[in-house]
Scaffold this motif. Sequence first.
Motif, PDB file in Angstrom:
ATOM      1  N   ALA A   1      -7.079   2.613  -0.145  1.00 37.06           N
ATOM      2  CA  ALA A   1      -6.072   1.570   0.121  1.00 37.06           C
ATOM      3  C   ALA A   1      -6.073   0.537  -1.000  1.00 37.06           C
ATOM      4  N   ASP A   2      -7.276   0.165  -1.448  1.00 39.44           N
ATOM      5  CA  ASP A   2      -7.369  -0.784  -2.566  1.00 39.44           C
ATOM      6  C   ASP A   2      -6.758  -0.187  -3.827  1.00 39.44           C
TER       7      ASP A   2
ATOM      8  N   LYS B   1     -14.264   6.285   6.465  1.00 38.16           N
ATOM      9  CA  LYS B   1     -13.562   5.004   6.583  1.00 38.16           C
ATOM     10  C   LYS B   1     -13.738   4.172   5.315  1.00 38.16           C
ATOM     11  N   ARG B   2     -14.945   4.224   4.728  1.00 36.83           N
ATOM     12  CA  ARG B   2     -15.173   3.509   3.474  1.00 36.83           C
ATOM     13  C   ARG B   2     -14.300   4.073   2.359  1.00 36.83           C
TER      14      ARG B   2
ATOM     15  N   THR C   1       0.835  -1.200   0.000  1.00 38.18           N
ATOM     16  CA  THR C   1       0.000   0.000   0.000  1.00 38.18           C
ATOM     17  C   THR C   1       0.871   1.251   0.000  1.00 38.18           C
TER      18      THR C   1
ATOM     19  N   ASN D   1     -10.742   2.875   2.831  1.00 33.15           N
ATOM     20  CA  ASN D   1     -10.580   1.493   2.369  1.00 33.15           C
ATOM     21  C   ASN D   1     -10.469   1.439   0.849  1.00 33.15           C
TER      22      ASN D   1
END
Length: 255
Positions: A34-35, A27-28, A2, A31
Amino acid sequence: MTLVGAAKRPALLDVVRQLDPEDASDKRRLNALADQAMDISGANAKREKGTHLHTLSEYADRGDPLPFSTTVNDQLDMAAYMGATVVFDVKAVEKFVVVPELGTGGTFDRLLEYSGPGPDGEPVEGHFIGDLKTGSIEYGALKMATQLAVYAHGELYDFSRFPVDTTNKKAFAAWKKRLVPADEAAAAYNPLPQVSRKWGVIISLPAGSAECTLHWVDLEIGWAAARLAREIRAMRRVKGAMRPWVTGVTKPGDA
């Protein structure tokens, strides 16, 4: 990986600094970022290549020609795959099984029929669970033996009896909570054909190598590991292993 992706695309960090990890919506987004960073780093490339080779192997096992767009390297990989697996008769591809004893399930790659020399050179015959690996298998022997052992102890589960649109989140959530009569649910289960619970087969095809090798895996060792893992999971739920220190307690003999 990452961090590698973030280093290649510093603008991602500018967005991250504006988000609150305690906020559900932010937070979503974190994520998702990060992906995205993982994709940029190339961490998912091997996984995607492996999925691609799995798909091509299904063409080969069905006896169908490979897609016109198949690269030369992929053709070489498939030639190696077909040469190594010619000893098998493929009876099933990508079947989902459940193991009530462990409370788990999964999809095995192949159900193989084989007759010939076994791990010790003595003749064996019957049906064997097979799994195609497109990465390194150098350090994963126990994990792979456990994985195939779980499959070998499973029951086939037919999802088609309970169709659902998994892209519709509300419908899928309602489907998961649906109560199904016991006789209707039982009809979705079917036993595997007589399959070896002693040996499984790993088909090793490192992507781009044009080399394919076969390996026996000991499912009795794998099953012991699977059951041990279940016990460890159960122990993790046990409470009371630690208690607070209590002060002011009179020692035996004190007055």
